[in-house]
Design a protein around this motif. Sequence first.
Motif, PDB file in Angstrom:
ATOM      1  N   GLN A  23       0.836  -1.150  -0.092  1.00  0.00           N
ATOM      2  CA  GLN A  23      -0.032  -0.064  -0.046  1.00  0.00           C
ATOM      3  C   GLN A  23       0.784   1.413  -0.110  1.00  0.00           C
ATOM      4  O   GLN A  23       0.490   2.117  -0.728  1.00  0.00           O
ATOM      5  CB  GLN A  23      -0.904  -0.168   1.318  1.00  0.00           C
ATOM      6  N   ALA A  62       2.573   1.590  -3.485  1.00  0.00           N
ATOM      7  CA  ALA A  62       1.611   2.160  -4.475  1.00  0.00           C
ATOM      8  C   ALA A  62       1.418   3.452  -4.196  1.00  0.00           C
ATOM      9  O   ALA A  62       1.646   4.142  -5.322  1.00  0.00           O
ATOM     10  CB  ALA A  62       0.570   1.155  -4.494  1.00  0.00           C
ATOM     11  N   ALA A  63       1.448   3.914  -2.927  1.00  0.00           N
ATOM     12  CA  ALA A  63       1.275   5.584  -2.802  1.00  0.00           C
ATOM     13  C   ALA A  63       2.330   6.179  -3.204  1.00  0.00           C
ATOM     14  O   ALA A  63       2.467   7.208  -3.974  1.00  0.00           O
ATOM     15  CB  ALA A  63       0.852   5.663  -1.182  1.00  0.00           C
ATOM     16  N   ARG A 108      -1.072  10.278   5.285  1.00  0.00           N
ATOM     17  CA  ARG A 108      -2.463  10.797   5.424  1.00  0.00           C
ATOM     18  C   ARG A 108      -3.633  10.131   4.781  1.00  0.00           C
ATOM     19  O   ARG A 108      -4.739  10.057   5.134  1.00  0.00           O
ATOM     20  CB  ARG A 108      -2.525  12.542   5.155  1.00  0.00           C
ATOM     21  N   LEU A 109      -3.350  10.036   3.429  1.00  0.00           N
ATOM     22  CA  LEU A 109      -4.295   9.365   2.462  1.00  0.00           C
ATOM     23  C   LEU A 109      -4.214   7.942   2.306  1.00  0.00           C
ATOM     24  O   LEU A 109      -5.711   7.220   2.156  1.00  0.00           O
ATOM     25  CB  LEU A 109      -4.370  10.232   1.105  1.00  0.00           C
ATOM     26  N   VAL A 110      -3.382   7.343   2.686  1.00  0.00           N
ATOM     27  CA  VAL A 110      -3.134   5.902   2.513  1.00  0.00           C
ATOM     28  C   VAL A 110      -2.976   4.971   3.565  1.00  0.00           C
ATOM     29  O   VAL A 110      -3.830   3.935   3.849  1.00  0.00           O
ATOM     30  CB  VAL A 110      -2.548   5.459   1.246  1.00  0.00           C
ATOM     31  N   PRO A 139      -5.516   6.227   7.441  1.00  0.00           N
ATOM     32  CA  PRO A 139      -6.906   5.621   7.350  1.00  0.00           C
ATOM     33  C   PRO A 139      -6.991   4.277   7.588  1.00  0.00           C
ATOM     34  O   PRO A 139      -8.100   3.776   8.293  1.00  0.00           O
ATOM     35  CB  PRO A 139      -7.259   6.183   5.911  1.00  0.00           C
ATOM     36  N   GLN A 140      -5.995   3.318   6.916  1.00  0.00           N
ATOM     37  CA  GLN A 140      -6.255   1.817   7.077  1.00  0.00           C
ATOM     38  C   GLN A 140      -5.839   1.551   8.529  1.00  0.00           C
ATOM     39  O   GLN A 140      -6.050   0.604   9.161  1.00  0.00           O
ATOM     40  CB  GLN A 140      -5.238   1.225   5.929  1.00  0.00           C
TER      41      GLN A 140
END
Lengths: 226, 265
Positions: free
Chosen positions: A125, A128-129, A141-143, A146-147
């Motif tokens: 993850q 990929a980010a 912050r975005l990837v 949150p998970q």
Amino acid sequence: MLVSEFLDTLSGYDIAGAYWVNLKLTAFAAVLALVLGTALAMMRISPVTSLRWAGTTYVNVVRNMPLTIIMASMILVLWPQLGLTLADDFATNFFRLAVIALAVYHASFVCESIRSGVNTVPVGQAEAARAIGLAFLPAARLVILPQAFRGAIAPLGNTLIALIKNSTVAAAASVPEISVLMREMVENDANFVVPIFLTIAVGFVIIVVPVGVLTTYLSRRLAVSR
Amino acid sequence: MTDSFVTSVTPDGERVPSHSGEPLVVLSEVNKHFGELHVLQDINLTVHRGEVVVVIGPSGSGKSTLCRAINRLEPIDSGTITLDGQPLPAEGKALARLRADVGMVFQAFNLFAHKTILENVTLGPIKVKRMKTAAAKQRAMELLERVGVANQADKLPAQLSGGQQQRVAIARALAMQPKVLLFDEPTSALDPEMVNEVLDTMVALAKEGMTMVVVTHEMGFARKAADRVVFMADGQIVEEAEPEKFFTDPQSHRAQDFLGKILSH
């Protein structure tokens, strides 16, 4: 009747009010600890060595320190020696110092909870980010976060439960919360020591059990399916 | 399909002969170690604009590491890698900008698990390229349409099949309008019946002139779409040739041995 006599005794004290102080301590400290703990967790996973070192040091020092010591140092060192005053009103000042002590202490556990959440996020993850051109902070912050938060709900819930109970340590900062009230009740009505103790204990169970149930439910509900 | 996946290449869909494109990705004397293991040994490789390079070799030969080194998911120990004449920045914003120009498709898809298919494709354009949300969505839907998963736009990645997820991953990479696309064993994690839908998408891209570096075991794809096959073994590039020549007349002993093992049945 002994029971009605006990209930009469109870009604002479503001038990709900004292619990309310614990809940306020918990709420403010939880928000602060979450913010500070998230920042610490990001430091600990950052690519910058000095930030990682600082985050790790904070956690290892604070986590291994007794909360009572931190609480006492607020009242005996930070306020009188270093002049940290958070409010003009004496009681408000002590309340806020107690909140800081609780937040500083629990932030280290929040950090470790979030880090365990980060460990539930596959490394792919983050790759990929990075591969679509996100720098560390936006990727976090975005990837990642949150998970990570979804994976950290259960340990964060445990930390919250610990915080609720640890809020009684604010007694060391002379905050009039439930354990202070309990001592007062025991001193005044020594014939009811056991029922008083049980009443206070059950009060905590009533507060804590729903928190555990809720966080378990949420951790299942919000789990990221992969 | 009338319009192209990519905007900056030959519009007629002809394959550009590899030697006519200018160098886009240049690796020079690249070395990398994993502890004791010397995974990349003096690697020299030039990928030209519009060229499709397929990297094959036995597992552990360093081909995935090579692919990942091109957008610095793996840092290298020595040597240089340049993209469009610019050396790879070490870290920070400059590196992030470079990565935006290099698309990557992973073996395990790596779609953002908490975001919908559409959000997976729009995230980069909106957050990295500062595209307007509406425009990014429209472009993403076009790309999803092309890879054949537009009807899944509002689902989460886990609700899609592996082949669908990988096609979304290709759309996600294309949404950044990269100069070059890297594929790291894009079909190795797929069920056999889903391999072709992904390969078809890749062949279409290749035909449209996308510059691609593809690490794969799919010899059929290499024959159909590659301009050049690079054979790696033990961290070295052992042989480079046009696909037909490589598969019919491999020069090195290692390549003959490898092809013998995989083509014998």
